[in-house]
Write an enzyme that holds these catalytic residues in place. Structure first.
Site, PDB file in Angstrom:
ATOM      1  N   GLU A 238       0.840  -1.195  -0.323  1.00  0.00           N
ATOM      2  CA  GLU A 238      -0.035   0.199  -0.025  1.00  0.00           C
ATOM      3  C   GLU A 238       0.793   0.671   0.031  1.00  0.00           C
ATOM      4  O   GLU A 238       1.080   1.440   0.596  1.00  0.00           O
ATOM      5  CB  GLU A 238      -0.746   0.160   0.887  1.00  0.00           C
ATOM      6  N   THR A 282      -5.868   3.292  -5.683  1.00  0.00           N
ATOM      7  CA  THR A 282      -5.921   1.820  -5.761  1.00  0.00           C
ATOM      8  C   THR A 282      -6.816   0.454  -6.351  1.00  0.00           C
ATOM      9  O   THR A 282      -6.345  -0.315  -6.701  1.00  0.00           O
ATOM     10  CB  THR A 282      -6.088   1.305  -3.961  1.00  0.00           C
ATOM     11  N   HIS A 398      -0.514   3.729   4.927  1.00  0.00           N
ATOM     12  CA  HIS A 398      -1.406   4.488   4.021  1.00  0.00           C
ATOM     13  C   HIS A 398      -1.961   5.605   5.000  1.00  0.00           C
ATOM     14  O   HIS A 398      -1.433   5.743   5.927  1.00  0.00           O
ATOM     15  CB  HIS A 398      -2.621   3.978   4.043  1.00  0.00           C
ATOM     16  N   ASP A 457       1.023  -0.289  -5.711  1.00  0.00           N
ATOM     17  CA  ASP A 457      -0.240   0.773  -5.721  1.00  0.00           C
ATOM     18  C   ASP A 457      -0.267   1.617  -6.097  1.00  0.00           C
ATOM     19  O   ASP A 457      -0.808   2.664  -7.482  1.00  0.00           O
ATOM     20  CB  ASP A 457      -1.248   0.275  -5.089  1.00  0.00           C
ATOM     21  N   HIS A 458       0.315   2.745  -5.215  1.00  0.00           N
ATOM     22  CA  HIS A 458       0.166   4.285  -6.398  1.00  0.00           C
ATOM     23  C   HIS A 458       0.901   4.642  -5.049  1.00  0.00           C
ATOM     24  O   HIS A 458       2.049   4.448  -4.357  1.00  0.00           O
ATOM     25  CB  HIS A 458      -1.018   4.840  -5.690  1.00  0.00           C
TER      26      HIS A 458
END
Length: 664
Positions: A238, A282, A398, A457-458
């Protein structure tokens, strides 16, 4: 007043909306009022009995909507969308339990006010006022309802920005804006989808197929089929960016376990791999990873189209090749509409929050802490018949990158940016969880039987933190090109016997699916995929971002500025041939984004399927815990290839060793 009261009580007792602060509590109490006043206020424009009965009909319809959502939410932890209602087959398929099993006697209390008021009217306890309708008063109520909604929306956006443009979860819409607004909003979405789809035709798909046939990259036969028959584990890092690899704080590695995995001789690591997400974050990454289609220009494809569209996703393809397919996530199943989208993608099992034991201190931000999540996931992972395809989605790293002191294992960075400085602490926690998981795979023997795919993911740190980013990168300042390069995320493929090393090809999340299919030896010459195999020797290395910008080994275009591969501005220094090359890249980017939007918004895959592929039947999948675990047990007894069976029907949970303080 009665309508507001019963709606608020249902919010509190029947739905789990995740109220976490005073503003959300206030909005939960406020949000039934604007549309309640608007709808009930329609009656005030009429006189006599008509006015009273209009009010009662509105109350009955509102109560039926509330009642239906209570039942649906109890089964699926989600609200009924207009798209679900429109496709009646989906509703009947989703209602896996009979109404008699779902319904509670207390549910009928939502009709008590309707019944009592109807009786009071019928027996003239409430006497009808026949005086002329007061249009000014009615208009005032309408205006007040609109103003109240404006206040509601403004406060909601302040507490949760991009609430409507990104649409994370139906729970968010109801929590902030109410069940009535949600009905209208989902109705608009269903209408927009319907209009777009009705205008699409098979000819649109034919044009795309013709284009893909001409531009598909050739397979690299040196790697083709190297992972044939292997298990596949997708490990989701994440918000994890590439710069964290080998990054140090006070001479201490932030992610030693991931660094070791990255440098392993049997790991293919891509150091020019970019995240390509848009507003869907996501969900965009997952859409690209498993469909080789881009996210939407706004919002999330999973949320808007995941329930109703036709897909030819990797889980479905592998399932039809004899793989068990499962996704693991320690948050509610409805987030990003996963509980519906995963069925469309062909996931047999989806282990979401209700499959896990959740105690005080176990959760942070968007779900279970990674160590606890991975530890508990082993009891389901060990039951999957082999070969399996399993995706594990971590969440602790996150935004806003905060973690309790007992789980902090490294000092913060010292950029002075509070958001950025905690990033390395949650990244370290994720790294520790990853190390524990890899250790478990080795102890159980899965490590040698599995192709392990690890990806970020990003971005974790947005471009709004330029000063802090410059400090992290050891620069005085950063350019737009630097920020584009900062969008790199890790992508690694590990398997015993795989010839590893650092691969410098430029690629992104759109390229993952074709890469994995070639490694698994799956036919991939007639699929609809907009990416191309990262291992192909001749491939287009233009990496497209959702806003139309692109980067490549030669030239990159960020906004209206063109850079060379040294980050120098060359917009006005290009030769005629170079300008042509840049124009071709720009046209390529526009073409792929346009095709992707056409495929998703027009649901074009309903018009095409390879001969070897069977379209997904969503009714084959049931994520209700009791039913899913029953099916899983039957599958592993039938196949007898699961880790549990291979271990003489003994659990391997104890082999997952964690230092999570919450479990001590």
């Amino acid at each position: 007043m009665l309508f507001w009261l019963k709606t608020y009580l249902v919010y509190q007792t029947e739905f789990t909306l995740g109220i976490s602060n005073g503003m959300q509590k206030f909005l939960l109490a406020l949000n039934p009022l604007p549309f309640g006043l608007l709808l009930f206020g329609i009656a005030l424009y009429f006189r006599g009995k008509k006015s009273y009965w209009i009010m009662m009909i509105v109350d009955l319809i509102e109560s039926l909507w509330l009642f239906a959502n209570i039942l649906y939410y109890r089964e699926f932890s989600d609200f009924i969308s207009m798209a679900i209602i429109k496709s009646s087959g989906s509703v009947s398929n989703n209602l896996s339990l009979s109404i008699s099993q779902i319904i509670h006697t207390s549910d009928f209390l939502v009709f008590v006010d309707v019944i009592i008021l109807t009786l009071l009217l019928a027996f003239k306890v409430i006497k009808v006022d026949y005086s002329p309708a007061k249009r000014k008063g009615a208009l005032l109520i309408t205006v007040v309802s609109i103003l109240l909604f404006a206040v509601n929306l403004s406060l909601a956006e302040k507490d949760r920005s991009q609430l409507l443009t990104r649409t994370f979860d139906n729970n968010y819409i109801v929590k902030y804006l109410g069940l009535n607004f949600y009905a209208g909003y989902s109705g608009y979405q269903a209408y927009h989808e319907s209009v777009t789809k009705s205008q699409a035709s098979s000819k649109d798909m034919d044009k795309i197929l013709t284009y893909l046939k001409k531009h598909r990259a050739d397979t690299n036969m040196a790697y083709y089929g190297k992972a044939k028959g292997k298990n596949v584990i997708i490990f989701h890092l994440e918000s994890f960016q590439q710069f964290l690899i080998n990054y140090k704080v006070n001479d201490e590695e932030v992610t030693p376990n991931i660094n070791k995995f990255y440098a392993d001789n049997n790991t293919l690591a891509f150091d020019n791999f970019f995240n390509q997400v848009g507003q869907g974050k996501t969900s965009d990454a997952e859409t690209m990873l498993e469909n080789s289609l881009f996210g939407l220009p706004s919002g999330s494809a999973m949320t808007t189209y995941g329930t109703t569209n036709t897909f030819e996703a990797l889980p479905a393809i592998l399932n039809q090749q004899g793989y068990a397919t499962a996704a693991f996530h320690g948050d509610v199943g409805s987030f990003w509409n996963r509980d519906n989208t995963y069925k469309s993608w062909g996931y047999q099992y989806f282990f979401s929050e209700n499959y896990y034991q959740v105690k005080s201190g176990y959760k942070i931000g968007y779900g279970l802490k990674d160590k606890i999540f991975l530890k508990q996931s082993t009891k389901y992972l060990e039951q999957l018949p082999q070969p399996f395809y399993a995706k594990l989605i971590t969440v602790t790293n996150h935004y806003p990158y905060e973690i309790d002191k007992k789980n902090q294992a490294i000092e913060k960075t010292t950029t002075g940016d509070n958001t950025v400085d905690g990033y390395v602490q949650t990244a370290r926690y994720l790294d520790q969880a990853f190390g524990e998981f890899i250790s478990y795979l080795k102890k159980t023997g899965l490590y040698d039987k599995t192709m392990i795919v690890v990806y970020g993911d990003h971005y974790g740190i947005s471009n709004n933190h330029k000063k802090a980013i410059a400090q992290l990168l050891g620069k005085k300042s950063v350019t737009s090109y630097d920020l584009a390069m900062f969008q790199k995320v890790p992508f690694m493929i590990h398997m015993p016997g795989l010839q590893g090393g650092i691969n410098h090809t430029y690629g992104g999340e759109i390229d993952v699916m074709p890469t994995l299919m070639d490694l698994l030896g799956l036919k991939n010459t007639d699929t609809v995929q907009l990416g191309n195999d990262l291992l192909a020797t001749k491939r287009n290395q233009t990496v497209i971002f959702r806003n139309g910008d692109y980067v490549s080994p030669t030239y990159s275009k960020i906004g209206s500025t063109v850079y060379n591969n040294k980050g120098q501005v060359v917009t006005k220094k290009l030769t005629k041939a170079q300008r042509k090359s840049v124009a071709q890249k720009e046209a390529y980017a526009d073409k792929l984004l346009s095709m992707s939007d056409q495929i998703i918004t027009g649901d074009l895959l309903r018009f095409y399927q390879p001969k070897w592929f069977t379209k997904v039947n969503k009714s084959d999948y049931n994520y209700k815990k009791t039913e899913a675990l029953k099916q899983l047990n039957q599958a592993q007894v039938k196949e007898q290839t699961s880790l549990f069976f291979n271990n003489n029907k003994k659990s391997t949970e104890s082999l997952f060793v964690t230092d999570a303080p919450e479990l001590k």
